[in-house]
Structures are given as structure tokens and as C-alpha cells.
Scaffold this motif. Sequence first.
Motif, mmCIF file in Angstrom:
data_model
loop_
_atom_site.group_PDB
_atom_site.id
_atom_site.type_symbol
_atom_site.label_atom_id
_atom_site.label_comp_id
_atom_site.label_asym_id
_atom_site.label_seq_id
_atom_site.Cartn_x
_atom_site.Cartn_y
_atom_site.Cartn_z
ATOM 1 N N ILE A 73 21.192 32.096 4.272
ATOM 2 C CA ILE A 73 21.262 30.810 3.457
ATOM 3 C C ILE A 73 21.705 31.273 1.896
ATOM 4 C CG2 ILE A 73 20.008 28.995 2.225
ATOM 5 C CD1 ILE A 73 18.528 28.679 5.004
ATOM 6 N N GLN A 74 21.076 32.301 1.457
ATOM 7 C CA GLN A 74 21.496 32.640 -0.077
ATOM 8 C C GLN A 74 22.780 33.093 -0.126
ATOM 9 O OE1 GLN A 74 19.440 32.708 -2.539
ATOM 10 N NE2 GLN A 74 17.890 31.487 -1.214
ATOM 11 N N ILE A 119 25.501 31.913 1.555
ATOM 12 C CA ILE A 119 26.229 30.699 1.506
ATOM 13 C C ILE A 119 26.854 30.317 -0.010
ATOM 14 C CG2 ILE A 119 26.853 28.259 2.034
ATOM 15 C CD1 ILE A 119 24.601 28.780 4.096
#
Length: 84
Positions: free
Chosen positions: A62-63, A65
Motif C-alpha cells: 500500500i505504501q 502505491i
Amino acid sequence: MTSIQSNISTNYRTTFYLTAENKALLDQIPRGKKTAVVNKALSLLLKKMLKEKDNQRFLEMIQEIKPVKAYISSEDMVRELRNG
């Protein structure tokens, strides 16, 4: 003609070095049930560790993205959706 079924399950022997506290707790379990208890506890712990590892990897993904630049503002998008 008879059918032969095999109920052989593969078992593995290993050595654990227990703390005094864990040994005392394990000694309270009836003979013949200790292996099942240790296997269940080990399975639960290993699954929990794997889930934590997967969750950590998910958070890392997620980081990574990168934000995407929108061509129009969110207000304009909502207005367009409402107007059809």
C-alpha cells in the motif's frame, strides 16, 4: 474382491526445549494427548505469524502505491455523475 484402505498418517519426531513454565503446563495434560495439544498450539502460532507477515507485506505494498493525477476535480466528477 475386497478393498484395502490405508489410514497411515505421516508423523515426524522432533526435539523441543521447553521453559520450566511450559513444561509444568504440558505435564498437566494427560498422556497421549500432549502431541495433539502441541501440534494444535504450534499450528495456531505459525498461522498467526504467517498472517502477520502477510499483513506487513500488504501494508508495504500500500505504501508503494503512487497517487494518480486526476484529469478533473472531485467536485466536477460528482457534478458529472449527478447530471448523467
